[in-house]
Design a protein around this motif. Structure first.
Motif, short mmCIF file in Angstrom:
data_model
loop_
_atom_site.label_atom_id
_atom_site.label_comp_id
_atom_site.label_asym_id
_atom_site.label_seq_id
_atom_site.Cartn_x
_atom_site.Cartn_y
_atom_site.Cartn_z
N GLY A 87 -19.19 -0.12 -12.38
CA GLY A 87 -18.63 0.46 -11.17
C GLY A 87 -17.58 1.48 -11.55
O GLY A 87 -17.36 1.78 -12.71
N ILE A 88 -16.95 2.02 -10.54
CA ILE A 88 -15.95 3.04 -10.78
C ILE A 88 -14.57 2.42 -10.64
O ILE A 88 -14.30 1.73 -9.65
CB ILE A 88 -16.08 4.19 -9.75
N GLY A 89 -13.74 2.61 -11.64
CA GLY A 89 -12.38 2.09 -11.57
C GLY A 89 -11.39 3.21 -11.80
O GLY A 89 -11.64 4.13 -12.57
N VAL A 90 -10.31 3.13 -11.06
CA VAL A 90 -9.26 4.12 -11.25
C VAL A 90 -7.96 3.37 -11.42
O VAL A 90 -7.66 2.46 -10.64
CB VAL A 90 -9.16 5.08 -10.04
N THR A 91 -7.22 3.72 -12.45
CA THR A 91 -5.92 3.08 -12.66
C THR A 91 -4.87 4.16 -12.75
O THR A 91 -5.05 5.16 -13.45
CB THR A 91 -5.91 2.26 -13.96
N ILE A 92 -3.82 3.97 -12.00
CA ILE A 92 -2.72 4.93 -12.04
C ILE A 92 -1.46 4.19 -12.45
O ILE A 92 -1.15 3.13 -11.91
CB ILE A 92 -2.52 5.59 -10.66
N ASN A 93 -0.79 4.74 -13.42
CA ASN A 93 0.47 4.17 -13.88
C ASN A 93 1.53 5.22 -13.70
O ASN A 93 1.36 6.36 -14.12
CB ASN A 93 0.36 3.90 -15.39
N SER A 94 2.61 4.84 -13.07
CA SER A 94 3.67 5.82 -12.91
C SER A 94 4.99 5.14 -13.20
O SER A 94 5.30 4.11 -12.60
CB SER A 94 3.63 6.38 -11.49
N SER A 99 0.23 8.24 -15.80
CA SER A 99 -1.12 8.30 -16.36
C SER A 99 -2.14 7.92 -15.33
O SER A 99 -1.86 7.20 -14.36
CB SER A 99 -1.24 7.38 -17.58
N ILE A 100 -3.32 8.47 -15.53
CA ILE A 100 -4.44 8.10 -14.68
C ILE A 100 -5.64 7.86 -15.58
O ILE A 100 -5.85 8.59 -16.55
CB ILE A 100 -4.71 9.18 -13.60
N THR A 101 -6.35 6.80 -15.27
CA THR A 101 -7.57 6.51 -16.02
C THR A 101 -8.70 6.30 -15.02
O THR A 101 -8.53 5.58 -14.02
CB THR A 101 -7.42 5.21 -16.84
N ILE A 102 -9.80 6.96 -15.27
CA ILE A 102 -10.99 6.76 -14.42
C ILE A 102 -12.08 6.28 -15.34
O ILE A 102 -12.29 6.84 -16.43
CB ILE A 102 -11.42 8.09 -13.77
N LEU A 115 -5.69 -4.14 1.54
CA LEU A 115 -5.26 -2.82 1.09
C LEU A 115 -6.39 -2.03 0.43
O LEU A 115 -6.15 -1.13 -0.35
CB LEU A 115 -4.10 -2.96 0.10
N ALA A 116 -7.63 -2.41 0.74
CA ALA A 116 -8.77 -1.71 0.14
C ALA A 116 -8.65 -0.22 0.44
O ALA A 116 -8.13 0.15 1.49
CB ALA A 116 -10.07 -2.26 0.70
N PRO A 117 -9.06 0.66 -0.45
CA PRO A 117 -9.79 0.38 -1.68
C PRO A 117 -8.91 -0.01 -2.85
O PRO A 117 -9.43 -0.13 -3.96
CB PRO A 117 -10.48 1.72 -1.95
N LEU A 118 -7.63 -0.20 -2.64
CA LEU A 118 -6.79 -0.64 -3.76
C LEU A 118 -7.20 -2.03 -4.20
O LEU A 118 -7.41 -2.90 -3.37
CB LEU A 118 -5.34 -0.66 -3.32
N LYS A 119 -7.28 -2.21 -5.51
CA LYS A 119 -7.66 -3.53 -6.01
C LYS A 119 -6.48 -4.26 -6.59
O LYS A 119 -6.51 -5.48 -6.71
CB LYS A 119 -8.74 -3.37 -7.08
N GLY A 120 -5.50 -3.55 -7.00
CA GLY A 120 -4.35 -4.24 -7.59
C GLY A 120 -3.13 -3.35 -7.61
O GLY A 120 -3.25 -2.14 -7.78
N ILE A 121 -1.99 -3.96 -7.40
CA ILE A 121 -0.73 -3.24 -7.52
C ILE A 121 0.21 -4.09 -8.35
O ILE A 121 0.40 -5.27 -8.06
CB ILE A 121 -0.08 -2.98 -6.14
N ASP A 122 0.74 -3.50 -9.41
CA ASP A 122 1.74 -4.19 -10.22
C ASP A 122 3.02 -3.37 -10.19
O ASP A 122 2.98 -2.17 -10.42
CB ASP A 122 1.30 -4.29 -11.69
#
Lengths: 479, 1060
Positions: B243-250, B356-359, B1002-1009
């Motif tokens: 599937g498609i995953g996107v992770t953003i770290n700020s 950072s962003i990772t797709i 909070l879809a489409p968000l899957k996780g927030i840390d």
């Protein structure tokens, strides 16, 4: 698909294997073969640089002779030789940059193509290289005492034994005589690669004889017979005027400028002022060389010369500083000069050698030559010598004191020679500063690296000379 | 498959049923508090204390079950409304790890020591150099980080093995070595000035790291042949998932200095070196400044020490600013008092950003990932900044069911501005502040003076009559005018094809390129104390690796499995650099170009170096019944830098592992047990161009060519150097894996080393290349994992690493008994001496009488004439780290305590700074209650503790009015050796993960840390005053020397991680 994979693999291998792996290790930016002249020229310059430099990391002889003193960082003026590894740096430069390269040039000289280089040229080049090598070792042996010599310069023996300094000295005089016998003024030599005399063999003959006189005189207290023989034989062919000076002409642009310019001007540092020791003496004689040696005291309007208290902290702006003449990029350096030779002749007369003339005559010649060399006039020289405190007949003290004091003034800027003559003649009577770590050094201690890398031979040498201390007297320094 | 799954998920909303079940362990006992989630959705539930649960289950859903101490499990429930799920006890040892050449193996089967660190562990604190985040996390790995911005990090595994060669661990990304050069100049590493440009591993994007596996011993790394003798840090990068995953770290980090690592100053005496000057007291210049005909007191501004006149608010003294026409204080005296704003106010509190962003994505056909990270990091010094742009792309595609093509490309660009000047140098403000300073100088006033004038208005005027800087520039001028800039652009990429010939044999062909170009530009402005200058260094690095590997994985019988590998590697490295510099100064101010040279340009320095190594290798791993493992490897290398007759050499290794717990099924307290032993031999080839002799060419002198012999004698008979390594270890887990223990003992002998052995200069050389010498490293490594406390909501886990290494130089080839590694200002050297540990500090020492320091008749200590006394040892006794993690519901707190015990350092800062009277110990009152800085006649001065030569207690009271009572002037180097031990709270993080139940809304968000991060928060213990004992000049073999040390930056950051 299988085929694609095989093709891919073959292409990979082909791309990687086309060159023989050994060729990758070739050096393309540095030569494996050079001319002996290029080594000789470089070694000459390195030797003169090291003796001329005023860097506190390399050459602090001007401080030991109390010509200059330091402003803020007074460690070296107080004989802290360890913090900056000075004995190490001086030793390292002379061995690896000077004597090693003279030896390498000597190795290559006879291998030159005979079609282009005549046997006479080879002989002259070998003799010149030998003389420079003798000069370098003379300096080393006079600074440290026993040093590696007979077993030195052999990379297959990394722990060379130290030889007795008196034996080295004798050997050096022998090598010098042999080289002198080979110099042939009708032959060619290095030409432009000889940075001292441009390949003029007649100048080399004068230089080598002058060196022989100098080395001979230094030996006097230890071996009067040998000293007398050397001085008497060399004197007639040694320097007869300032024209004969062994001077090294620096150039106008770095890196070939006088190192003093690098240290004092280019660096922008303000580490040195005139020492009161020298300035006070010159002031009492109203010495005409003062205006060349030093700048005037900037805190007053009248031109007076004021030296900082030797070894103490001194404010740079307050005191006289090395003069404008010394600060030129192309200010020449001296290895031996006529004044020095005349002082030796004067001393030779006093010590009962036959070099012709009287002590007073040679003394006057020496002082006048020095004044004129620095830019003074014959009139100034005459009036200077006319003072009762200067005139040989009336000046205070023994011949050692008279000659020692005036020679010390004349040797200004030649720290190594001045320090050596002070050690030998014991005049002028220099005093160590109150905060000094030790008495005024009579030699350099051996380098830290020798202690660590050549420990056994170092220990033996230290014992042989009477302890690796700055206060150990060297064999020729009897009194 | 992907679409099918998604469809199922969508359909599931309408079609649900209720199931109830129980989670059990292997032996049928209930597992409490397991978490059960539906795959592809955030929703789920948790089991109770008896392992029981009930939940709504969409049709076709897959359950993901996880519980602390157990392996994660995915299961698709059958139609039954009740369900029993059996979890397998977690075995940290069962995890899959990546070993040499990228081979994936179960940790169970490894017969050598390897320690895995997750990508999260190194990226969690958002530091820009992940290498330093490894500190304290791996037993046997000694990390030394320096405090300058972007500085190099020393990474040594199991001690120094090469006498003069490289001792840094090799970094390998996805099976391909990556260059980690450090080009710091010899002057820089010996503390003589220059910049620390860091090392090239800092180009690796921490956010792209899936995991790191540290292969410590030679047996683990022997397949890499000549470059793996120092151990390997294997980095596995992230791969795309389904599937498609996107992770953003700020994240944002705020830094400030740890004041315990910076100088404290005495506040009783001002500028000067003592009673040397003009006024009646001797402490001041005495000039008529205001023209009233009366002489005034003037600070001796040329003097960079604080041994001057005693402070007295009633005493009016003209100071540096009185001579600056633009100063509000121009022409005015001011009270003689300590500065309101000392050097500590010079340091800034920078804020840094990290985004950072990772797709990523994947399907049956393959996967891809794309990442971009941007870091802006500011330093504590004014005008300092490092910017990083890191881009990663990787993709893999299954061309057929058997043929897979994979390619990755990483691009990084690092831009540095105003890196900190290092060493004993005018461009190092810490050198100025710690050694040569007047405590009456107000740093903020100097700041105003610079910004007011943009000129070098300094406190260190030559004289009131000569307003030029004498030794030190205005510290702001240093940073804003004499700055450096640098940049490095790097491409690191691989292309590979793998072909599965049969189900037990596959073949991989791979080509990789590591390529970077760097430029470093250094400036010294006209008007500085140093000669104005522009210096430019450019370097390009290319390394090509070509690999062809065949992998076999076959069950030879029911009991015997064979994993074998045969391959070749071809490596070519090309390095080309050029350094050019203006000559004799600059002509036009503030123009930094080579053409702006005052004297004609000197020829630049060129250096070209190429290296080729051709390797062939094979390995076989035999597994018998999954409890007995035998590994055999062999590699043959041919290196271009060795002479033809000696250029081929072999590296064998043999390892044996025995998983004895497999045979002890009924032992309940022991859940896992393995012993392993191995032997390996690895080695190293020679530095390039160390066989034949070359001359050096110097600038011509008029018509005369100038050449000289080299300082190092080369050797055409060099042989490859070798390290023999033995290792034995045991791995145990107890109480259902609540406690895990890994203990390893190793012994390594590095022999026949290729060293440019320093030799007596009387040979005409400084050094000579020889094959000689042996260093032995022996050590013990212990890792302990435990979860002492665990309930449904709360858990506590500890990971402890401890290691000690004992190092000894056993042989130096007979001719020499000491290898001088570096010599330093202060008359000290770092050495490898026979029968001593590698890295002893030598220098002058006290002379002892009956064990007491001897004082001479002048009241000063007697000092040895020789400087070759061993006065310190830079090796720590042991190092260790403890990582604690506390988890309460969705909040996790983790903190790392990093410890180094023992080891010495020499501080040039104390050597000079005590002499110049900066520190509090140089002021105050003596034993008689009179000023320390006084004359004995009035009861002042000091009595040095010790005895006189006759053994009697020293009672000589000495005058200490002038500088040098403390510090270098009358003390040996041994007086400035300090214990470098520390205990640091290295990192701490608090993370809050938004709970799954909330996430579903909070879809489409899957996780927030959300995380709060702290780095270098607290030095809990140290013995070195005013500095961080960990700080050094540069990475490399010379450790244990401090000059102009920078304070530690304490940083606190906030980070948000979003997953889509």
């Amino acid at each position: 698909m299988k085929k694609i994979f095989i093709l891919f693999s073959i292409a990979l291998l082909a791309a990687a294997c086309k060159k023989d792996i050994q060729t990758l290790n070739q050096e393309t930016k540095r030569p494996t073969e050079v001319t002996p002249g290029s080594l000789f020229a470089n070694a000459q310059k390195k030797l003169v640089d090291e003796l001329t430099s005023s860097s506190v990391n390399q050459n602090i002889f001007r401080l030991l002779a109390q010509y200059w003193t330091e402003t803020t960082y007074t460690d070296e003026s107080n004989y802290d030789l360890g913090t900056r590894n000075i004995p190490q740096n001086f030793w390292d430069t002379l061995f690896t940059r000077s004597v090693k390269n003279f030896a390498e040039a000597a190795r290559l000289i006879p291998l030159q193509d005979k079609t282009y280089v005549s046997a006479k040229t080879v002989q002259n080049e070998a003799a010149m290289t030998e003389i420079m090598s003798v000069y370098s070792f003379y300096v080393l042996v006079s600074v440290y005492g026993d040093i590696p010599y007979s077993k030195a310069l052999d990379i297959n023996n990394v722990t060379p034994v130290y030889d007795d300094d008196a034996a080295i000295y004798t050997n050096l005089l022998g090598r010098l005589d042999a080289a002198l016998g080979k110099l042939d003024a009708t032959g060619d030599s290095f030409d432009a690669s000889d940075l001292l005399f441009g390949g003029d063999i007649s100048k080399w003959i004068i230089f080598a004889n002058s060196l022989k006189m100098k080395m001979g005189m230094q030996l006097f207290d230890a071996d009067a017979t040998r000293a007398k023989a050397a001085v008497e034989a060399a004197s007639p062919r040694a320097m007869m005027s300032n024209e004969d000076n062994a001077s090294f002409s620096y150039q106008g642009a770095p890196p070939n400028t006088n190192p003093i310019w690098v240290d004092l001007v280019q660096s922008g540092r303000k580490d040195f002022v005139a020492a009161n020791t020298l300035v006070d003496v010159m002031n009492t004689y109203d010495d005409p060389r003062l205006k060349f040696y030093f700048t005037g005291d900037s805190t007053t309007t009248a031109t007076i010369y004021n030296g900082g208290l030797y070894g103490s902290s001194n404010n740079y702006a307050t005191y006289s500083k090395p003069g404008a003449k010394l600060l030129k990029q192309d200010f020449e350096a001296l290895l031996i000069d006529y004044a020095e030779i005349e002082f030796i002749r004067a001393e030779a007369v006093e010590r009962g050698m036959s070099v012709g003339g009287t002590a007073a005559l040679h003394y006057n010649n020496a002082v006048a030559a020095s004044i004129e060399y620095w830019g003074g006039t014959p009139t100034e020289a005459a009036s200077y010598l006319g003072q009762s405190t200067v005139a040989y007949a009336t000046a205070t003290g023994t011949y050692k004191q008279k000659i020692g004091t005036q020679k010390w003034i004349a040797l200004y800027n030649r720290g190594f020679d001045a320090w050596t003559e002070w050690r030998r003649l014991d005049y002028p009577q220099l005093v160590a500063p109150v905060d000094a770590l030790t008495a005024i050094p009579l030699r350099y201690p051996y380098p830290v690296q020798e202690q660590n890398l050549n420990t056994k031979n170092y220990n033996n040498a230290a014992t042989a000379i009477g302890g690796d201390l700055v206060t150990t007297r060297l064999f020729w320094d009897k009194f | 498959m992907l679409t099918v799954l998604l469809l199922h998920a969508l359909l599931a909303v309408s079609q649900t049923r209720t199931i109830s079940g129980q989670i059990r362990d292997e032996k049928g006992n209930p597992v409490p508090f397991a978490s059960i989630r539906i795959k592809g959705q955030g929703s789920g539930t948790a089991a109770d204390a008896n392992g029981a649960f009930t939940m709504q289950l969409p049709a076709g859903a897959i359950l993901q079950v996880s519980a602390a101490g157990f392996d994660n499990l995915e299961t698709k429930p059958g139609p039954s409304p009740t369900l029993t799920i059996n979890l397998q006890a977690q075995n940290t040892m069962r995890e899959v790890v990546v070993t040499a050449l990228g081979i994936r193996r179960s940790k169970n089967s490894l017969p050598y020591s390897a320690q895995q660190v997750s990508g999260d562990d190194v990226s969690r604190t958002r530091g820009s150099n992940f290498v330093s985040s490894l500190s304290g996390k791996v037993a046997g790995l000694e990390i030394r980080q320096n405090n300058a911005l972007g500085a190099s990090t020393n990474v040594v595994l199991r001690g120094f093995k090469s006498l003069t060669g490289n001792n840094q661990a090799l970094f390998v990304i996805d099976g391909v070595p990556v260059d980690n050069s450090n080009n710091n100049t010899p002057n820089q590493v010996q503390g003589r000035g220059g910049y620390d440009y860091g090392n090239a591993a800092a180009d690796i994007n921490p956010d792209d790291i899936e995991s790191l596996n540290v292969l410590k011993g030679a047996a683990a790394t022997a397949l890499y042949g000549s470059r793996a003798s120092n151990g390997v840090v294997m980095i596995t990068t992230k791969k795309g998932g389904r599937g498609i995953g996107v992770t953003i770290n700020s994240g944002m980090t705020f830094g400030s200095i740890d004041k315990s690592t910076f100088a404290k100053y005495q506040s009783e005496y001002g500028g000067g070196y003592g009673q040397y000057y003009e006024d009646p007291s001797g402490f001041f210049l005495y000039r008529d400044i205001n023209g009233d005909g009366i002489k005034d007191l003037v600070d001796p501004t040329s003097e960079d020490a604080s041994y001057g006149g005693a402070f007295d608010a009633g005493k009016m003294v003209y100071q540096w600013d009185a001579f600056d026409p633009t100063s509000p204080n121009y022409g005015k005296p001011r009270p003689w008092v300590a500065a309101a704003n000392g050097p500590v106010t010079y340091f800034e509190s920078p804020a840094s950003n990290n985004n950072s962003i990772t797709i990523d994505g994947g399907s049956d056909k393959g996967w891809f990932k794309l990442g971009y990270t941007r870091t802006d990091e500011k330093g504590i010094l004014p005008n300092s900044e490092i910017k990083k742009d890191l881009v990663n792309f990787g993709s893999s595609y299954n061309l057929t069911s058997k043929l897979t093509a994979t390619a990755t490309i990483n691009f990084s660009k690092i831009n540095g501005l105003g890196r900190y000047g290092s060493g004993y140098d005018s461009k190092n403000p810490a050198n100025n502040f710690r050694q040569w300073w007047q405590v009456n100088n107000d740093v903020q006033e100097l700041k105003e003076a610079y910004f007011r004038t943009k000129k070098n208005v300094t406190w260190n005027w030559t004289d009131p009559t000569d307003l030029t800087p004498i030794y030190w520039d205005n510290p702001y001028w240093v940073r804003y005018e004499n700055y450096e800039t640098d940049s490095r652009s790097r491409y690191f990429g691989t292309v590979s094809l793998s072909y599965k010939i049969t189900d037990w044999l596959d073949v991989l062909g791979r080509a990789s390129l590591d390529s970077y170009d760097e430029i470093q530009e250094e400036r010294i402005a006209i008007g500085s104390t140093d000669v104005s200058k522009y210096n430019r260094f450019t370097r390009s690095f290319r390394e090509n690796n070509y690999d062809l590997l065949a992998n076999v994985n076959r069950n030879l019988s029911d009991h015997l499995n064979l994993k074998a590998l045969v391959g070749i590697n071809i490596r070519r490295t090309y390095i080309n650099s050029i350094t050019a510099s203006t000559n004799g100064g600059l002509s036009v101010p503030r123009i930094y170009s080579l053409s702006n040279t005052k004297s004609p340009l000197q020829a630049p320095n060129e250096d070209v170096s190429t290296l080729g190594v051709d390797g062939a290798f094979a390995s076989a791993s035999l597994a018998y019944n999954e409890y007995l493992f035998l590994d055999l490897t062999g590699r043959r290398d041919k290196s271009s830098s060795l002479p033809e007759q000696n250029n081929t050499y072999y590296y064998p290794s043999a390892s044996l592992g025995f998983l004895f717990s497999k045979l002890l099924i009924n032992t309940s307290w022991l859940s896992y047990g393995k012993v392993r032993v191995n032997y390996a031999q690895v080695g190293n080839s020679a530095p390039t161009r160390s066989l034949l002799d070359y001359y050096n060419i110097n600038t011509a002198f008029g018509d005369a060519a100038m050449t000289t012999t080299a300082l190092t004698k080369n050797n055409p008979d060099l042989r490859p150097e070798k390290t023999k390594s033995y290792e034995a270890g045991v791995e145990l887990a107890f109480l259902k894996n609540r406690i895990g223990l890994d203990v390893t003992y190793y012994s390594q002998q590095s022999i026949d080393q290729i060293i440019p052995a320093p030799v007596s200069n009387a040979t005409g050389y400084n050094a000579k290349f020889i094959n000689a010498g042996r260093i032995d490293n022996k050590g013990l490594e212990v890792s302990l994992n435990g979860s002492p406390f665990k309930t449904r909501d709360f858990s506590w886990t500890i990971a402890l690493n401890w290691s000690r290494n004992r190092n000894k130089v056993v042989d130096l080839g007979g001719e020499i008994n000491n290898l001088l590694l570096g010599s330093f200002q202060g008359g000290v050297s770092i050495n490898a001496a026979l029968s001593e540990p590698y890295g002893t500090i030598r220098g002058s020492d006290f002379i002892y009488t009956n064990g007491q320091r001897t004082v001479g008749s002048n009241g000063r200590y007697l000092i040895t004439a020789a400087s070759n006394n061993v006065i310190g040892n830079t090796n720590p006794d042991w190092i260790g780290g403890i990582y604690n993690t506390f988890k309460y519901k969705d909040i996790t707190l983790g903190f790392l305590i990093d410890v180094r015990q023992g080891g010495d350092l020499f501080s040039l800062d104390m050597y000079y700074g005590l002499a110049t009277g900066l520190y509090p110990e140089t002021a105050g009152l003596n034993d008689l209650g009179k000023p320390l800085r006084g004359v004995p006649a009035n009861g002042g001065g000091i009595i040095r503790p010790g005895v006189t030569a006759d053994g009697k207690v020293n009672t000589i009271r000495v005058n200490t009015v002038n500088y040098g009572a403390y510090g270098y002037r009358y003390s040996p180097a041994a007086a400035f050796i300090y214990d470098a031990s520390y205990v640091k709270l290295r990192e701490a993080t608090i993370t809050y993960s938004v709970p799954a139940q909330t996430m579903t809304r909070l879809a489409p968000l899957k996780g927030i840390d959300f995380s709060v991060i702290g780095r270098n928060l607290w030095i809990m213990h140290k013995n070195l005053p005013y500095a961080d004992p960990e700080d050094g000049v540069s990475a490399g073999n010379l450790q244990g020397y401090q000059v102009g040390a920078y304070p530690t930056t304490r940083s606190i950051g906030f980070n948000v991680k979003l997953r889509f």
